[in-house]
Write an enzyme that holds these catalytic residues in place. Structure first.
Site, PDB file in Angstrom:
ATOM      1  CE  LYS A  14      -3.323   0.276   2.967  1.00  0.00           C
ATOM      2  NZ  LYS A  14      -4.052   0.233   4.265  1.00  0.00           N
ATOM      3  CG  PHE A  38      -2.603   9.521  -2.093  1.00  0.00           C
ATOM      4  CD1 PHE A  38      -3.523  10.276  -1.387  1.00  0.00           C
ATOM      5  CD2 PHE A  38      -1.312  10.008  -2.214  1.00  0.00           C
ATOM      6  CE1 PHE A  38      -3.167  11.490  -0.825  1.00  0.00           C
ATOM      7  CE2 PHE A  38      -0.939  11.223  -1.658  1.00  0.00           C
ATOM      8  CZ  PHE A  38      -1.872  11.968  -0.952  1.00  0.00           C
ATOM      9  CD  GLU A  80      -5.284  -2.453  -4.202  1.00  0.00           C
ATOM     10  OE1 GLU A  80      -6.053  -3.117  -3.487  1.00  0.00           O
ATOM     11  OE2 GLU A  80      -5.195  -2.604  -5.438  1.00  0.00           O
ATOM     12  CB  VAL A  81       2.309  -0.626  -4.612  1.00  0.00           C
ATOM     13  CG1 VAL A  81       3.467  -0.864  -5.580  1.00  0.00           C
ATOM     14  CG2 VAL A  81       2.380   0.780  -4.030  1.00  0.00           C
ATOM     15  CB  THR A 112      12.536   0.488 -10.649  1.00  0.00           C
ATOM     16  OG1 THR A 112      12.975   1.652 -11.341  1.00  0.00           O
ATOM     17  CG2 THR A 112      13.534  -0.646 -10.855  1.00  0.00           C
ATOM     18  CG  ASN A 142      11.022  -8.856  -8.559  1.00  0.00           C
ATOM     19  OD1 ASN A 142       9.847  -8.524  -8.434  1.00  0.00           O
ATOM     20  ND2 ASN A 142      11.585  -9.022  -9.749  1.00  0.00           N
ATOM     21  N   GLY A 143      13.306  -7.898  -4.453  1.00  0.00           N
ATOM     22  CA  GLY A 143      14.033  -8.449  -3.307  1.00  0.00           C
ATOM     23  C   GLY A 143      13.547  -8.026  -1.946  1.00  0.00           C
ATOM     24  CG  ASP A 197      10.096   9.095   4.595  1.00  0.00           C
ATOM     25  OD1 ASP A 197      10.307   8.985   5.821  1.00  0.00           O
ATOM     26  OD2 ASP A 197       9.098   8.604   4.040  1.00  0.00           O
ATOM     27  CG  ASN A 250      10.702   4.817   2.444  1.00  0.00           C
ATOM     28  OD1 ASN A 250       9.719   4.093   2.310  1.00  0.00           O
ATOM     29  ND2 ASN A 250      10.607   6.048   2.895  1.00  0.00           N
TER      30      ASN A 250
END
Length: 576
Positions: free
Chosen positions: A194, A197, A199-200, A264, A267-268, A311, A316
């Site tokens: 999430k 604002f 979903e991802v 981008t 996947n890790g 941040d 992140n």
């Protein structure tokens, strides 16, 4: 594990592997989707495109390749590009081999007896380079010669390139790059997490098979929270930054209900997951140092564009398939005007610098403080100012940040402790990275002595950890909390101005990299035999009209496929 999650993960893994076929995830109609227009359709583009050598021939990946193809038709230009490639190789050569590499460059390209002497090089400059090489082969030895070579290429050779079929082909690629982007440009896969604002989710470009992450910003949620400026700021900053160590924005488009950033795909998983959920909390020092070095490079690239991130925290920082990191989520990043300071008490508790907590003015100092927090956490397995899963009031954390020195255990070497303590200086004027030298100060710390930053920046160093390609490093589908429906907000025609500023389609450099990486460029960039002009590049010719369909074909066949249409039966479901 629920059946829905098993199916979602299986489908995503298959897509990541290229679908198991020869097309590597491409649609069976991918050539139609990427069909070049006739060159006559590029006339407006030809007239409007800025004639800048650096942009057209160096920064843009396809432009660079086509300019190199043009140079390959003339021996004197081939020597120039070979010299530039040789310098690039020299700069990333390990220290112990650099002198020998430099000598080969001098002999081949800068000596009168060499086979590939490059034109218009002052002999005094060559002599100075040879002398400096023997004294000590520094990485920027050929910097001035490189500048002069580009200066030479940017004059008459560049003008000739602009009149060549290679530049016309570049115009065709730019025409494709600027085609509209819609939800049908992509296949959609499982939700990964999430954002603020919406979903991802994972997605895949139908034409190329390239996997991305799609960050959806729900229009009503943005409007309810008055988040238009924040959303547009993140999009524009992502668009501006081109760094190996920061997530790239490849596309920005809109649907009926959402604004979408296509980024981008990493996947890790994130560093927070790896610090706390992969055995004992924390990393061996060598692994922490490698990540800190890559983060330092990412901050350097942001600061070069005068962007302060604000941040930096473990969740992140994301890992790719190979184990390299990228900085993500630039929602709080902001541009710092030249010669000015900014103010803003923003960030995450425990990672905000003392000057931010005190609501003082600053430039880039908060990022170096946060790097110190992150390096400490990677080694210690806990934050320097708050223990994991231990409730502590915000006010107390901020007091510790402002007044109390962090404590070090025997997990820290003397050099690691030295770097952390200098990054965590309470006074920003004394903090490493803030003494006038920026990232260079941090890179020169003894903890990074064994790292070759040129090779690191080129992606040539092997990461200390490689994620499992069969693992999904995120929560189960059903464990990702869904957003509630936004009520009491209506979208109006006046909102469309903001949506148009946001939904600008493809971003040049990432899009061109995608074409090269997925081998679409290699397969489509074909010219006529013996250097002849193919029909689609002949200005005198006319575009060939597609054959008319018969009545039965029009009734029973699907609509012709362009880049934005849905695909055929070979496509995977868009939502599970």
């Amino acid at each position: 594990m629920e059946l829905e999650n098993i199916v979602a993960n299986t489908v995503l893994l298959k897509a990541r592997e290229g679908g198991g076929g020869n097309r590597k995830g491409k649609s069976k109609k991918w050539r139609q989707m990427l069909q070049f227009p006739h060159i006559s359709q590029c006339e407006e583009l030809r007239l409007s495109l800025e004639r800048d050598y650096h942009s057209l021939c160096e920064r843009q990946p396809i432009g660079r390749l086509l300019f190199r193809e043009f140079c390959a038709t003339r021996p004197e230009l081939t020597r120039c590009t070979a010299f530039l490639d040789g310098v690039s190789e020299y700069e990333v050569t390990p220290d112990e081999k650099r002198k020998a590499c430099g000598r080969r460059l001098m002999q081949n390209f800068l000596s009168h007896t060499g086979p590939d002497l490059i034109p218009e090089v002052p002999r005094q400059l060559v002599s100075n380079c040879a002398q400096r090489l023997e004294q000590g082969p520094c990485k920027d030895l050929f910097q001035e010669l490189t500048r002069l070579t580009h200066e030479y290429l940017s004059t008459a050779p560049f003008a000739d390139y602009l009149d060549s079929i290679y530049f016309n082909r570049f115009l065709q690629w730019k025409w494709l790059e600027r085609q509209p982007v819609t939800k049908n440009t992509f296949r959609q896969y499982r939700v990964l997490g999430k954002g603020g604002f919406g979903e991802v989710c994972a997605c895949q470009v139908r034409a190329t098979g390239k996997m991305y992450a799609c960050k959806k910003l729900e229009k009503k949620r943005i409007k309810k929270r008055k988040g238009e400026a924040m959303a547009l700021n993140e999009k524009q900053i992502l668009e501006k930054v081109n760094s190996r160590f920061v997530v790239s924005l490849a596309y920005a488009y809109e649907t009926k209900d959402a604004l979408c950033l296509v980024l981008t795909l990493m996947n890790g998983g994130d560093l927070k997951f790896h610090i706390y959920h992969m055995g004992q909390a924390g990393f061996p020092e060598a692994r922490a140092v490698f990540y800190a070095a890559e983060i330092c490079c990412g901050l350097e690239d942001l600061h070069r564009e005068r962007i302060v991130y604000r941040d930096l925290k473990p969740e992140n920082i994301l890992l790719d398939d190979h184990g390299h990191i990228r900085i993500s989520d630039l929602g709080l990043a902001v541009h710092v005007p030249e010669g000015q300071t900014i103010k803003g008490r923003v960030g995450t508790v425990g990672y905000m610098a003392p000057e931010v907590v005190r609501n003082e003015r600053y430039t880039f100092s908060p990022d170096w403080w946060a790097l110190g927090c992150l390096l400490y956490e990677m080694i210690a397995g806990q934050s320097p100012f708050q223990q994991r899963k231990k409730k502590i009031k915000r006010e107390e954390v901020e007091r510790l940040v402002k007044e109390v020195a962090e404590e070090y255990t025997d997990r820290f070497s003397s050099q690691a402790r030295s770097l952390c303590s200098q990054l965590l200086s309470k006074d920003p004027a004394e903090r490493l990275g803030c003494r006038g030298g920026g990232a260079r100060e941090v890179k020169e710390h003894p903890l990074f002595k064994k790292l070759n930053f040129k090779r690191l920046g080129a992606g040539m160093l092997e990461p200390p950890f490689k994620p499992d390609p069969q693992a999904i490093y995120c929560k189960d589908v059903l464990d990702i909390e869904q957003f509630s429906t936004v009520k009491g907000v209506d979208l109006e025609p006046t909102d469309q101005d903001f949506y148009q500023k946001f939904a600008t389609g493809s971003v040049s450099i990432p899009w061109q990299n995608e074409m090269v990486e997925t081998e679409c460029f290699q397969e489509l960039n074909v010219f006529g035999l013996d250097g002849s002009v193919p029909p689609d590049l002949d200005w005198k010719g006319q575009p060939t009209a597609p054959p008319k369909k018969g009545l039965l074909q029009r009734l029973f066949s699907r609509q012709d496929c362009c880049g934005n249409c849905s695909d055929s039966e070979e496509e995977l479901p868009t939502r599970l």
